[in-house]
Design a protein around this motif. Structure first.
Motif: not given
Length: 222
Positions: A158, A187, A191, A195-196, A199
């Protein structure tokens, strides 16, 4: 981080997220093609900016509160946090971006002299085509896949952990984190929150991969 160290992590990330290395390389080819007239640079453009102490800027919900404590040394900012940094009256020395976030703020920082490390990957081909040619300041082309002569890989997945990997690669011994929250991210519309968080779990693993003795987290988490 040398690619020989990064490659096993990259392969694991590709498996974990279903990332295609071939797509990453295709995006790199686009990046190279659209930046032929850009002010392309290598590490000589920024390595002297990175001293023993650096401040790395992330995009967590409490970034503004974090910045009230003051930053030290070279400021390395994730692309999505540039607008908030500028609004706080601070300027980044280096921006690490996959062209997410407010692009106008990133272009402003570039025109004001920030060195921008642009990452091409399989999910940002359209952004690369549209925005990469617009940067007027010094630009360094980067990839999360195998590097080549004019495209570099300093490690990281990232923007935030790539900032940390960059600082380490060029000698930083005291890395201050602002705007980092691995459990409560900002957020973005459209998105996937699951998944965020996944990551960010990887980002935390990469940042603290060496035990984190060089890390001082000045981020607020509540």
């Amino acid at each position: 981080m040398k690619f020989s160290e990064w490659e096993p992590l990259y392969e694991e990330i590709c498996s974990d997220f279903g990332i295609s290395p071939a797509s990453d390389m295709a995006s790199v080819r686009i990046l190279k093609a659209v930046t032929l007239n850009s002010d392309l640079c290598d590490e000589d453009a920024f390595k002297d900016k990175i001293g023993e102490t650096v401040s790395v800027i992330g995009d967590s919900p409490f970034l503004e509160k974090d910045l009230e404590h003051g930053v030290e040394g070279c400021i390395i900012c994730s692309g999505s946090a540039v607008l908030r940094l500028l609004r706080a009256g601070l300027k980044p020395d280096i921006v690490v971006t996959d062209l997410d976030g407010n692009i106008n703020a990133q272009l402003e920082a570039s025109s004001d002299g920030a060195v921008t490390l642009i990452l091409a990957h399989g999910d940002n081909m359209d952004l690369v085509r549209e925005y990469a040619p617009l940067f007027t300041g010094p630009v360094v082309l980067t990839t999360q896949a195998a590097p080549e002569n004019t495209v570099f890989n300093y490690g990281g997945f990232t923007d935030g952990d790539r900032c940390v990997c960059l600082a380490r690669e060029f000698g930083a011994r005291h890395i201050l984190l602002y705007g980092f929250d691995f459990d409560h991210p900002n957020q973005k519309e459209g998105s996937d929150p699951v998944r965020k968080l996944k990551k960010l779990s990887w980002a935390k693993r990469i940042i603290y991969s060496d035990g984190g003795n060089d890390i001082e987290d000045r981020s607020n988490h509540a």
